[in-house]
Design a protein around this motif. Structure first.
Motif, PDB file in Angstrom:
ATOM      1  N   LEU A 207      -1.861  -6.309 -64.598  1.00 38.35           N
ATOM      2  CA  LEU A 207      -0.542  -6.468 -65.217  1.00 38.35           C
ATOM      3  C   LEU A 207      -0.151  -5.181 -65.912  1.00 38.35           C
ATOM      4  O   LEU A 207      -0.992  -4.509 -66.524  1.00 38.35           O
ATOM      5  N   ASP A 208       1.145  -4.857 -65.858  1.00 43.01           N
ATOM      6  CA  ASP A 208       1.629  -3.670 -66.542  1.00 43.01           C
ATOM      7  C   ASP A 208       3.123  -3.847 -66.829  1.00 43.01           C
ATOM      8  O   ASP A 208       3.794  -4.675 -66.208  1.00 43.01           O
ATOM      9  N   ASP A 209       3.626  -3.097 -67.792  1.00 43.34           N
ATOM     10  CA  ASP A 209       5.067  -3.025 -68.089  1.00 43.34           C
ATOM     11  C   ASP A 209       5.695  -4.404 -68.295  1.00 43.34           C
ATOM     12  O   ASP A 209       6.695  -4.758 -67.661  1.00 43.34           O
ATOM     13  N   ILE A 210       5.130  -5.193 -69.196  1.00 42.20           N
ATOM     14  CA  ILE A 210       5.634  -6.534 -69.487  1.00 42.20           C
ATOM     15  C   ILE A 210       6.818  -6.421 -70.458  1.00 42.20           C
ATOM     16  O   ILE A 210       6.723  -5.779 -71.501  1.00 42.20           O
ATOM     17  N   ALA A 211       7.934  -7.058 -70.122  1.00 46.22           N
ATOM     18  CA  ALA A 211       9.126  -6.999 -70.972  1.00 46.22           C
ATOM     19  C   ALA A 211       9.905  -8.299 -70.857  1.00 46.22           C
ATOM     20  O   ALA A 211       9.716  -9.075 -69.916  1.00 46.22           O
TER      21      ALA A 211
END
Length: 237
Positions: A207-211
């Motif tokens: 997971l990456d760049d959660i917004a």
């Protein structure tokens, strides 16, 4: 309330009385005056022995959670044996989050924030499901009851093969939770059968760049006891 019970002669009967739950309705000003007491009333909840009310400060949420701050803003519950922060597989920056099945227990990553989505809100993140079996599933989940229950809003199951070799962008509408207080978590679970138990780069869920877009973050939470009755006063600064 009354309830009729049929009693056979010379028999004892035990009846548990469980009041039906009705969500309390609150009446008062939608736009309370600052620096003065604003009265509010609420309806009775059957069987309740006391009440509390909660206030938060709402601010627009503009952050992106990409593991660059370590685990300070998330709670990771894993079976251990690997590092949740991964620097070798990432969508951007220097790190991503990695969930893998060193054991068969659920692996979860929960954001340490509370949110209030608007009708146009979306949960956005970059995901990569690498080597994973058909019994291993990556999920995004929402809780609107302080983590007691979780509702799946996105999922992806392994293919028994190499899986994805690059990150994919995900956008999940949150209109169903508009106006609610929600928590967000990601879960990597296993049902039964064979699975990849390695934790090397390229195996498991990344997971990456959660917004979250069009969403408010709830800060400075305060929970206050209602001393008596079914009313309270709110004095915003």
């Amino acid at each position: 309330l009354q309830k009729t019970v049929a009693v056979t002669e010379n028999k004892n009967v035990k009846l548990d009385f469980v009041p039906s739950y009705s969500r309390p309705l609150i009446s008062g000003r939608d736009r309370p005056a600052a620096n003065r007491n604003n009265p509010y009333d609420f309806t009775v909840v059957g069987g309740a022995t006391g009440y509390q009310w909660k206030q938060d400060r709402r601010v627009p949420f503009t952050g992106i959670e990409g593991a660059e701050e370590g685990l300070s803003r998330v709670t990771a519950q894993t079976s251990g044996g690997y590092d949740v922060l991964d620097s070798s597989v990432r969508a951007s920056g220097n790190f991503s989050f990695h969930l893998a099945h060193s054991k068969t227990e659920d692996q979860t990553l929960t954001l340490n924030r509370l949110f209030r989505p608007k009708p146009t809100a979306q949960l956005i993140f970059s995901s990569r499901l690498g080597f994973a079996g058909k019994a291993q599933t990556a999920r995004a989940e929402i809780s609107a009851d302080s983590g007691r229950t979780w509702l799946e809003v996105w999922s992806q199951t392994g293919t028994e093969e190499r899986g994805q070799t690059a990150f994919a962008s995900q956008s999940v509408p949150l209109a169903a939770f508009a106006g609610e207080e929600i928590a967000v978590r990601f879960r990597y679970d296993f049902t039964q059968g064979s699975f990849f138990d390695q934790t090397a780069p390229g195996v498991g869920f990344y997971l990456d760049d959660i917004a979250l877009t069009d969403t408010e973050e709830l800060l400075d939470e305060q929970i206050v006891d209602v001393l008596s009755g079914t009313s309270f006063s709110f004095a915003p600064a």
